[in-house]
Design a protein around this motif. Structure first.
Motif, mmCIF file in Angstrom:
data_model
loop_
_atom_site.group_PDB
_atom_site.id
_atom_site.type_symbol
_atom_site.label_atom_id
_atom_site.label_comp_id
_atom_site.label_asym_id
_atom_site.label_seq_id
_atom_site.Cartn_x
_atom_site.Cartn_y
_atom_site.Cartn_z
ATOM 1 N N LEU A 1 2.925 5.372 5.168
ATOM 2 C CA LEU A 1 3.949 5.680 4.791
ATOM 3 C C LEU A 1 5.169 5.778 6.679
ATOM 4 C CD1 LEU A 1 2.866 8.655 1.750
ATOM 5 C CD2 LEU A 1 4.793 6.681 1.835
ATOM 6 N N ARG A 2 4.527 4.838 7.340
ATOM 7 C CA ARG A 2 5.511 5.017 8.697
ATOM 8 C C ARG A 2 6.901 4.705 8.427
ATOM 9 N NH1 ARG A 2 2.141 3.637 13.507
ATOM 10 N NH2 ARG A 2 4.046 4.040 14.749
ATOM 11 N N ALA A 3 7.717 4.601 9.361
ATOM 12 C CA ALA A 3 9.683 4.692 8.821
ATOM 13 C C ALA A 3 9.091 3.680 10.123
ATOM 14 C CB ALA A 3 9.707 5.348 9.244
ATOM 15 N N SER A 4 9.716 3.030 10.285
ATOM 16 C CA SER A 4 10.212 2.138 10.764
ATOM 17 C C SER A 4 10.971 2.188 12.053
ATOM 18 C CB SER A 4 11.218 0.839 10.796
ATOM 19 O OG SER A 4 12.791 1.359 10.717
ATOM 20 N N GLN A 5 11.357 4.001 12.433
ATOM 21 C CA GLN A 5 12.044 4.453 13.580
ATOM 22 C C GLN A 5 10.955 4.857 14.164
ATOM 23 O OE1 GLN A 5 15.233 4.579 14.176
ATOM 24 N NE2 GLN A 5 15.837 2.965 12.364
ATOM 25 N N GLU A 6 10.119 5.342 14.031
ATOM 26 C CA GLU A 6 8.686 5.578 14.307
ATOM 27 C C GLU A 6 7.852 4.014 15.217
ATOM 28 O OE1 GLU A 6 5.710 8.220 12.148
ATOM 29 O OE2 GLU A 6 6.752 7.864 10.487
ATOM 30 N N LEU B 1 0.668 -0.981 0.372
ATOM 31 C CA LEU B 1 0.296 0.268 -0.233
ATOM 32 C C LEU B 1 0.891 1.082 0.066
ATOM 33 C CD1 LEU B 1 -2.327 -1.229 2.593
ATOM 34 C CD2 LEU B 1 -3.071 -0.928 0.072
ATOM 35 N N ASP B 2 1.649 1.391 1.014
ATOM 36 C CA ASP B 2 3.010 2.028 1.268
ATOM 37 C C ASP B 2 3.688 2.680 -0.411
ATOM 38 O OD1 ASP B 2 2.285 2.962 3.727
ATOM 39 O OD2 ASP B 2 4.060 2.017 4.250
ATOM 40 N N THR B 3 3.624 1.219 -1.099
ATOM 41 C CA THR B 3 4.756 1.650 -2.958
ATOM 42 C C THR B 3 3.746 2.761 -3.827
ATOM 43 O OG1 THR B 3 5.874 -0.400 -1.922
ATOM 44 C CG2 THR B 3 6.064 0.835 -4.382
ATOM 45 N N LEU B 4 2.131 1.652 -3.269
ATOM 46 C CA LEU B 4 1.400 2.482 -4.396
ATOM 47 C C LEU B 4 1.348 3.688 -4.040
ATOM 48 C CD1 LEU B 4 -1.076 -0.344 -4.651
ATOM 49 C CD2 LEU B 4 0.727 0.072 -6.242
#
Length: 706
Positions: free
Chosen positions: A598-603, A487-490
């Motif tokens: 669009l959440r990053a792993s660091q969050e 989903l984030d890629t799309l």
């Protein structure tokens, strides 16, 4: 006036004893030096990677050119069709080059055998340089404290921080000194932190680094250069210093910075692209760069002796934007290191090297203006004497990264001109003497296939990144699992497609602005949330909106089919104002995070150094109780700070004439209190007080009486 107290040498010095290192200025054309001894276990792989990149690029370009020739006219081709063909070939070559590098990178990511990099214990102390230019010191202090504490635990006595200020605004100068003052120390057995501000910031960041090298460089074997938003873990810093120590012929090692702390829509798009697609493309770069890689200006380690020997940048003939000091110094420093025989390597396997992204579309456009001028300035070096082949490719790529916007825009313009010509001009069936007519032919099927191929080449790096993350369970879960990753890629593809034509046209205008001879100046990078008022956004994107509306209207008038074909370009331009407004602002950007997009792993699971940064930043903001005070009052409220600052000022030359200094001195003498003084001081006069020791001594009259 209150008499200044006696201070110990430890209190007086914000810097260590000087250790000068000569740094001669070089010319544009110089002979190449003999290469230093380098360990090259992967020389064959580098040669194969370069051969593959060249072969794929040329092969795809030839295929695209022949197919487009067949599309335009199977009998004859002339006029605007030739222009369209040439422009198409230029643009198709560019996307083929990017595709070839991503393809090599994807194969490297799938390679099961990791590269073993040699490391050795460095003998001396490694300097960590942090150039500052009118930045928010609270954020920088938090980064320094996080890295400092990490290094104290894992490598005491091995590193030293230098905050190198080029700030030229009085409020920024005072605030950063007041913020950094509690951190400064001479703990050689731990991790000392020093601070220096230049009063004359010639040559910008390049001059800032060079000034440090000529004053202190002989003391430090290597220097790690950071940006104001950089963050690196102790493990990463230690590995960099050990790798440099193990390779005496290396001059520079560049890491791959990971974007973190994105809190706006546009920065989240950049963050996801950097973390998902970036490693694939970076692997391709590292594969064909070999020991002739590039420098991005930060998050890299440099051998100090090599830098001093090779990187004294020339001053170009003429005036800005093409003459004067070299703006994009990082590319040229890597190029000159390589010409001097030093190796330049890109080690993308090092983790916990971080940076932050511009928060909004307008901030990216402002940065692009400066970067564009710097890259176009490199034309003076493109054909210079004895640069490495890879260096010339780096320079050409940097130049073309902005010229490509011009060629894309011209391709669109010529395409619409052909459509207008086909609509209004009657074709000449008997233009040449012949018994048979010359029918204008347009092979729609070939055109559709060529369009699909072009889109495939553009989207392939994103597909590679998605697939590369999907194949490794641990990395896939860092993006939230396969469903959220997809989903984030799309979502990233869709949003990037909307913003791409806006950036294309803005870069076209930027190139045009530079070619007109306008200098970009030197503006600090925005580090806030990029929230911009509607009025400002509308003013910045009015031309984009008018262009998009004009193209859409013309396409609809000429042909409904052309209207639908041009929607990927026109829709982003037409809605550029709301899209740009949505790009910035923390509240708008974090809405996506609430939906787990669009959440990053660091969050969710921050690494130790990022977690420590967040804690330090929150604490620093809470402790900044003087944020609302006028700048000069910070000296008077903190007597120790006043005496410390006074001790840093050098003895000034007598009988020096300076209008701002004279005016400031008169106002200090005539003002009854600090409030009256600050009410009438101009910016230049405030800077004069900060610069001249006699004026700062005169300010002692406002100190609290004992």
């Amino acid at each position: 006036m209150v008499e200044t107290k006696m201070m110990t040498p430890q209190e007086r010095l914000a810097l260590p004893h000087e250790a000068p290192l000569d740094m001669p200025r070089h010319a544009v054309n110089e002979p190449r030096q003999k290469a230093k001894k380098l360990v090259k276990p992967f020389l064959l792989r580098t040669l194969l990677a370069r051969l593959c990149v060249i072969s794929i690029t040329l092969g795809l370009t030839w295929y695209g050119a022949t197919e487009m020739y067949a599309v335009l006219n199977t009998n004859a081709i002339a006029g605007l069709q030739w222009a369209f063909l040439v422009l198409f070939c230029i643009n198709f070559t560019w996307i083929s080059f990017a595709f070839s590098q991503a393809s090599i990178g994807f194969l490297c990511r799938l390679w099961p055998f990791s590269r073993k990099v040699k490391e050795a214990e460095p003998e001396g102390v490694t300097a960590i340089l942090l150039p500052v230019y009118n930045e928010d010191p609270i954020r920088i202090r938090a980064s320094i404290e996080a890295m400092h504490d990490d290094l104290l635990e894992k490598a005491p006595g091995k590193f030293a921080f230098f905050i190198l200020s080029d700030s030229n605004r009085s409020d920024a100068c005072i605030k950063e000194k007041h913020t950094f003052y509690p951190l400064l120390n001479h703990e050689d057995q731990g991790c000392p932190i020093y601070y220096r501000r230049r009063h004359n910031n010639n040559e910008r960041k390049a001059g800032n680094i060079a000034e440090w090298v000529t004053r202190f460089g002989a003391r430090y074997e290597s220097m790690i250069v950071l940006d104001a938003d950089s963050l690196m873990s102790a493990d990463c810093l230690i590995s960099l210093s050990r790798r440099m120590a193990a390779e005496p012929g290396l001059g520079l090692i560049q890491t791959l910075p990971t974007i973190i702390k994105a809190n706006t829509l546009y920065s989240r798009i950049q963050q996801f692209a950097n973390q998902c697609f970036g490693p694939v493309y970076a692997s391709g770069l590292a594969a064909w760069h070999g020991t002739a890689s590039n420098f991005w200006g930060h998050n890299a380690i440099i051998r100090t002796k090599a830098f001093a020997e090779a990187c004294g940048l020339p001053i170009l003939e003429g005036k800005a934007p093409f003459g004067g000091h070299v703006m994009s110094h990082d590319f040229m420093e890597a190029a000159m290191l390589r010409r001097a025989g030093w190796g330049v390597r890109f080690d993308m396997d090092l983790e916990a090297s971080y940076e932050e992204a511009p928060p909004s579309l307008i901030d990216v456009m402002v940065r692009d203006r400066r970067w564009c001028q710097g890259n176009l300035q490199h034309k003076a070096f493109l054909l210079a004497q004895d640069f490495h082949f890879a260096t010339r490719v780096h320079l050409f790529s940097g130049i073309f990264s902005y010229l490509s916007a011009v060629f894309w825009f011209l391709l669109i313009a010529v395409g619409f001109a052909l459509a207008v010509q086909a609509h209004f001009v009657r074709p000449e069936y008997f233009s040449n003497p012949s018994l048979f007519p010359t029918w204008p032919v347009f092979d729609f099927q070939k055109a559709l296939l060529l369009f699909e191929l072009s889109m495939a080449l553009v989207l392939a790096p994103k597909v590679y990144g998605w697939l590369s993350a999907l194949l490794y369970p641990k990395r896939c879960m860092s993006f939230g699992g396969p469903i959220l990753l997809t989903l984030d890629t799309l979502l990233e593809v869709a949003l990037s497609a909307l913003y791409a034509p806006i950036l294309m046209f803005s870069q076209f205008l930027v190139v045009f602005d530079v070619l007109k001879g306008r200098d970009s100046g030197w503006k600090p990078q925005s580090r806030d949330d990029g929230a911009t008022p509607w009025k400002t956004v509308a003013r910045a994107h009015l031309s984009h909106t008018l262009l998009g509306a004009g193209l859409a209207s013309a396409a609809l008038f000429l042909s409904p089919a052309l209207f639908y074909w041009s929607l990927p370009i026109t829709i982003g331009l037409v809605f550029s104002i709301p899209l740009s407004w949505l790009s910035g602002g923390e509240k708008r950007g974090n809405i996506l995070s609430k939906f787990m997009l669009l959440r990053a792993s660091q969050e969710k699971r921050p690494t130790g150094i990022v977690k420590r940064l967040n804690e330090k930043q929150a604490q620093a903001i809470e402790d900044d109780s003087s944020a609302t005070q006028p700048a000069l009052q910070r000296f008077i409220k903190d007597v120790n700070f006043y005496h410390w600052y006074l001790a840093q000022l050098p003895q000034e030359e007598e009988n020096t004439l300076c209008r701002s200094r004279i005016c400031a001195q008169w106002q200090i003498e005539k003002s009854a209190n600090l409030e009256q003084l600050t009410e009438h001081l101009q910016e230049s006069e405030c800077l004069a007080i900060l610069k001249h020791k006699s004026l700062m001594l005169a300010m002692g009259k406002y100190l609290p009486q004992a």
